[in-house]
Design a protein around this motif. Structure first.
Motif, PDB file in Angstrom:
ATOM      1  N   UNK A 172     -30.280  10.653 -91.884  1.00 28.74           N
ATOM      2  CA  UNK A 172     -31.188  11.815 -92.087  1.00 28.74           C
ATOM      3  C   UNK A 172     -31.640  12.632 -90.621  1.00 28.74           C
ATOM      4  N   UNK A 173     -31.253  13.840 -90.601  1.00 27.18           N
ATOM      5  CA  UNK A 173     -31.343  14.668 -89.559  1.00 27.18           C
ATOM      6  C   UNK A 173     -32.786  15.177 -89.507  1.00 27.18           C
ATOM      7  N   UNK A 174     -33.887  14.665 -88.429  1.00 27.97           N
ATOM      8  CA  UNK A 174     -35.332  15.001 -88.428  1.00 27.97           C
ATOM      9  C   UNK A 174     -35.357  16.278 -87.434  1.00 27.97           C
TER      10      UNK A 174
ATOM     11  N   UNK B 154     -21.330  19.169 -89.105  1.00 27.30           N
ATOM     12  CA  UNK B 154     -22.552  19.555 -88.273  1.00 27.30           C
ATOM     13  C   UNK B 154     -23.655  19.448 -89.405  1.00 27.30           C
ATOM     14  N   UNK B 155     -24.469  18.534 -89.209  1.00 29.36           N
ATOM     15  CA  UNK B 155     -25.815  18.276 -90.120  1.00 29.36           C
ATOM     16  C   UNK B 155     -26.952  18.872 -89.451  1.00 29.36           C
ATOM     17  N   UNK B 156     -27.714  19.647 -90.098  1.00 31.25           N
ATOM     18  CA  UNK B 156     -28.869  20.265 -89.546  1.00 31.25           C
ATOM     19  C   UNK B 156     -30.133  19.580 -90.282  1.00 31.25           C
TER      20      UNK B 156
ATOM     21  N   UNK C  45     -26.426  12.413 -94.818  1.00 30.86           N
ATOM     22  CA  UNK C  45     -25.351  11.680 -95.278  1.00 30.86           C
ATOM     23  C   UNK C  45     -25.404  10.230 -95.431  1.00 30.86           C
ATOM     24  N   UNK C  46     -24.276   9.394 -95.924  1.00 26.01           N
ATOM     25  CA  UNK C  46     -24.282   8.262 -96.026  1.00 26.01           C
ATOM     26  C   UNK C  46     -22.959   7.507 -95.416  1.00 26.01           C
TER      27      UNK C  46
ATOM     28  N   UNK D 257     -32.903  10.101 -88.224  1.00 24.37           N
ATOM     29  CA  UNK D 257     -33.388   8.864 -88.801  1.00 24.37           C
ATOM     30  C   UNK D 257     -31.964   8.140 -89.325  1.00 24.37           C
ATOM     31  N   UNK D 258     -31.762   6.898 -88.821  1.00 23.87           N
ATOM     32  CA  UNK D 258     -30.685   6.039 -89.427  1.00 23.87           C
ATOM     33  C   UNK D 258     -31.405   4.729 -89.996  1.00 23.87           C
TER      34      UNK D 258
END
Length: 138
Positions: free
Chosen positions: A74-76, A91-93, A98-99, A121-122
């Motif tokens: 999860x991109x913080x 690219x994730x904002x 994603x998993x 956060x992983x």
């Protein structure tokens, strides 16, 4: 000491001096353990949460995840560029996630920005006895 030796030593010193800043210009990530707890209703499984901070232009080395680990990312803040297994580079904002399935190869994981930091956060669910959640790919 003759002129040839002095010039050779100066060239060697210059080569070393220019190599050091190049390495410093390739910042890595900073991984901070945040939470770890055995899952009481799933014997033998542990939930582990890590915070991954990427400075501007920061990267993670290509790595393989543990055979038993299911990962939720999860991109913080900022933007993270990621490629898992043979999937597309995406690219994730901030706010996106994603998993990654067990035993994934995480080939690209980096800050998509050269000027702003990013934070991820992983969350891993893995076998309790599997302590190495990531292993570098060489």
């Amino acid at each position: 000491m003759n002129a040839r030796s002095i010039i050779g030593a100066a060239c060697a010193a210059l080569a070393i001096a220019t190599a050091i800043p190049a390495a410093a210009d390739d910042p890595g990530d900073v991984v901070t353990p945040h939470f770890e707890q055995a899952i009481p209703n799933i014997p033998g499984k542990t939930l582990t949460a890590l915070i991954v901070d990427y400075p501007p232009g920061g990267t993670s080395a290509p790595h393989r995840h543990a055979d038993s680990s299911f990962i939720f990312a999860y991109v913080l803040s900022g933007e993270i560029e990621s490629k898992v297994n043979d999937g597309a580079t995406q690219v994730y904002r901030a706010g996106e996630s994603w998993y990654e399935p067990p035993a994934s190869n995480h080939l690209v994981s980096r800050n998509a920005s050269k000027i702003k930091p990013a934070k991820l956060l992983a969350v891993f669910v893995a076998d309790t006895d599997e302590k190495a959640l990531t292993t570098p790919i060489e």
